[in-house]
Write an enzyme that holds these catalytic residues in place. Structure first.
Site, PDB file in Angstrom:
ATOM      1  N   ARG A  41       0.831  -3.915   9.960  1.00 14.18           N
ATOM      2  CA  ARG A  41       1.208  -4.064   8.546  1.00 14.18           C
ATOM      3  C   ARG A  41       2.453  -4.926   8.370  1.00 14.18           C
ATOM      4  O   ARG A  41       2.616  -5.559   7.325  1.00 14.18           O
ATOM      5  CB  ARG A  41       1.426  -2.690   7.915  1.00 14.18           C
ATOM      6  CG  ARG A  41       0.119  -2.034   7.514  1.00 14.18           C
ATOM      7  CD  ARG A  41       0.362  -0.708   6.856  1.00 14.18           C
ATOM      8  NE  ARG A  41      -0.827  -0.246   6.173  1.00 14.18           N
ATOM      9  CZ  ARG A  41      -0.998   0.993   5.744  1.00 14.18           C
ATOM     10  NH1 ARG A  41      -0.046   1.891   5.935  1.00 14.18           N
ATOM     11  NH2 ARG A  41      -2.097   1.340   5.117  1.00 14.18           N
ATOM     12  N   LYS A 206     -13.233  13.837   6.994  1.00 10.20           N
ATOM     13  CA  LYS A 206     -13.711  14.633   5.867  1.00 10.20           C
ATOM     14  C   LYS A 206     -14.714  13.932   4.970  1.00 10.20           C
ATOM     15  O   LYS A 206     -14.488  12.809   4.525  1.00 10.20           O
ATOM     16  CB  LYS A 206     -12.528  15.035   5.001  1.00 10.20           C
ATOM     17  CG  LYS A 206     -11.642  16.096   5.619  1.00 10.20           C
ATOM     18  CD  LYS A 206     -10.553  16.331   4.641  1.00 10.20           C
ATOM     19  CE  LYS A 206      -9.763  17.588   4.874  1.00 10.20           C
ATOM     20  NZ  LYS A 206      -8.663  17.613   3.882  1.00 10.20           N
ATOM     21  N   GLY A 356      -5.964   1.583   7.800  1.00 11.33           N
ATOM     22  CA  GLY A 356      -5.622   2.886   8.349  1.00 11.33           C
ATOM     23  C   GLY A 356      -6.121   3.055   9.768  1.00 11.33           C
ATOM     24  O   GLY A 356      -5.906   2.192  10.620  1.00 11.33           O
ATOM     25  N   GLY A 380      -7.014   3.909   2.036  1.00 18.25           N
ATOM     26  CA  GLY A 380      -7.364   4.449   0.721  1.00 18.25           C
ATOM     27  C   GLY A 380      -7.581   3.349  -0.306  1.00 18.25           C
ATOM     28  O   GLY A 380      -8.518   3.414  -1.119  1.00 18.25           O
TER      29      GLY A 380
HETATM   30  C1  3PG Z   1      -1.441   4.346   3.532  1.00 23.98           C
HETATM   31  O1  3PG Z   1      -1.013   4.397   4.685  1.00 23.98           O
HETATM   32  O2  3PG Z   1      -2.530   4.841   3.211  1.00 23.98           O
HETATM   33  C2  3PG Z   1      -0.637   3.634   2.501  1.00 23.98           C
HETATM   34  O3  3PG Z   1       0.569   3.157   3.042  1.00 23.98           O
HETATM   35  C3  3PG Z   1      -0.391   4.537   1.325  1.00 23.98           C
HETATM   36  O4  3PG Z   1       0.300   5.677   1.737  1.00 23.98           O
HETATM   37  P1  3PG Z   1       0.040   7.060   0.988  1.00 23.98           P
HETATM   38  O5  3PG Z   1      -1.379   7.430   1.254  1.00 23.98           O
HETATM   39  O6  3PG Z   1       1.045   8.014   1.575  1.00 23.98           O
HETATM   40  O7  3PG Z   1       0.295   6.807  -0.480  1.00 23.98           O
END
Ligand code: 3PG
Ligand code: MG
Length: 399
Positions: A41, A206, A356, A380
């Site tokens: 990132r 999940k 992620g 997400g």
């Molecule tokens: C992530 O790693 O999914 C993003 O940096 C957002 O972080 P968060 O899910 O804690 O908002």
């Protein structure tokens, strides 16, 4: 997309101007040593930052890291990130000990043209994630004071209605950075008119996290391959016993319904690696998906499943992959994730890896990143984009 981007800003000229950049520098840290275990990132935001530095801007970078609870918490400090960012930029990054306090003010005031500052973790402040518009707004006022213009390059956080993502762009002229632009361009290909067959691979623990995206994807995809911890709830819905595997009991009925409606598009594992315990050295065997012993838990998809998924992927012209197929952090349960990742690199399909864990898996398993079409920095965020949701950070840039 009707959003101004970094090139528009560079055309205007930024020399000597203070530019506030929201980045997503939320990188994984080693629990023991605190060292950065995957700097993907940080590297992803370099094109935007380097362009601003070269154009002579005073660059003020802000980000969150982890989920601290609105107060300083040393284990979530961005200090190690400042060091790594400086190495990658080839220039020192001035680190502020707080986000909007005295240290931040003097650090920002001391910046010369072409220099970079990083503020301390945004989430050390209640206002960043507050549900209360006024509390978020007050924090956004303080942040916005550090820039004359705002650049959003935090794709991984655009799905969050947070002060630095949603409220600051309402207070400053704003543009999308190179990373946000690229991510949106790529993902819009998937939601638009993807070349077919379009095959999606979903994993992760999940079903409840992935339900919305499964619903959104079912009508559009040609094949949906499901592995990872969530496959056991689907196997249960098919009537199989899953031993002590991860199971969301309250989702079994939903999964049964999805299987019925999927028109055969959903492919589930036919074999799994079942272990005595959730541990790297646990005794384990490959067993048929309908024959998981009652005292064992599935920690990976098996080789027959990898072969079947590989065959489906080899036909694809477009691929989206989100979520590991097993507990890839443990060598004994990494073969499924590795097998699927390798299968994707061998196709000539346009492939997108959701951020992620799956992006981290690609790098942790030592796979060649360049053999994927795009590796998203948003987990997400990319899922919510594919769900067709309005993302607060993108909406804020549009207005
Ligand atoms: C992530 O790693 O999914 C993003 O940096 C957002 O972080 P968060 O899910 O804690 O908002
Ligand atoms: Mg997240």
């Amino acid at each position: 997309m009707s959003i101004r981007n970094l090139d528009d800003l560079l055309d205007e000229g930024v020399s000597g101007r203070r530019v506030l950049v929201r980045a997503d520098l939320n990188v994984p840290l080693d629990k023991q040593s605190g060292e950065i275990t995957d700097d993907g990132r940080i590297r992803a935001v370099l094109p935007t930052l380097s362009a601003l530095v070269q154009a002579g801007a005073k660059v003020v970078v802000c980000s969150h890291l982890g989920r601290p609870k609105g107060a300083p918490d040393p284990q979530f400090s961005l200090r190690p990130v400042a060091g790594r960012l400086g190495e990658l930029l080839g220039a020192p990054v001035h680190f502020a000990e707080d986000t909007v306090g005295d240290s931040a003010r003097s650090t920002v005031a001391g910046l010369a043209d072409g220099q970079v500052a990083l503020l301390e973790n945004l989430r050390f402040n209640k206002g960043e994630t507050s549900k209360d518009d006024a509390e978020r707004g007050a924090f956004a006022d303080q942040l916005a004071a550090f820039g004359e213009v705002y650049v959003d390059d935090a794709f991984g956080a655009v799905h969050r209605k947070h002060a630095s993502v949603y409220d600051v762009p309402a207070r400053l002229p704003h543009v999308a950075g190179r990373l946000v632009l690229r991510e949106v361009e790529v993902l819009s290909k998937l939601t638009g008119d993807p070349e077919r067959p379009y095959v999606v691979v979903l994993g992760g623990s999940k079903v409840s996290d992935k339900l919305a995206v499964i619903e959104a994807l079912l009508p559009t995809v040609d094949r949906l391959l499901i592995g990872g911890g969530m496959c056991f709830t689907f196997l249960k819905a098919q009537g199989h016993e899953v031993g002590t595997s991860l199971l969301e009991k309250e989702m079994v009925e939903t999964c049964r319904n999805l299987l019925e409606r999927s028109g055969g598009k959903i492919m589930l594992p036919v074999d799994v690696v079942a272990a005595d315990a959730f541990a790297p050295d646990a005794a384990h065997d490959t067993v048929p998906a309908d024959g998981i012993p009652s005292h064992r838990l599935g920690l990976d998809i098996g080789p027959e499943t990898v072969a079947g998924f590989t065959a489906a992927l080899s036909q694809a012209k477009t691929i989206f992959w989100n979520g590991p197929m097993g507990v890839f952090e443990m060598a004994a349960f990494a073969n499924g994730t590795r097998g699927i990742a390798e299968a994707i690199t061998k196709t000539d399909a346009f492939s997108v890896v959701g951020g992620g864990d799956s992006a981290a898996a690609v790098r942790a398993l030592g796979l060649d990143e360049s053999s994927f079409g795009h590796i998203s920095t948003g987990g997400g965020a990319s899922l919510e984009y594919l769900e067709g949701k309005t993302l607060p950070g993108i909406a804020a840039l549009e207005s």
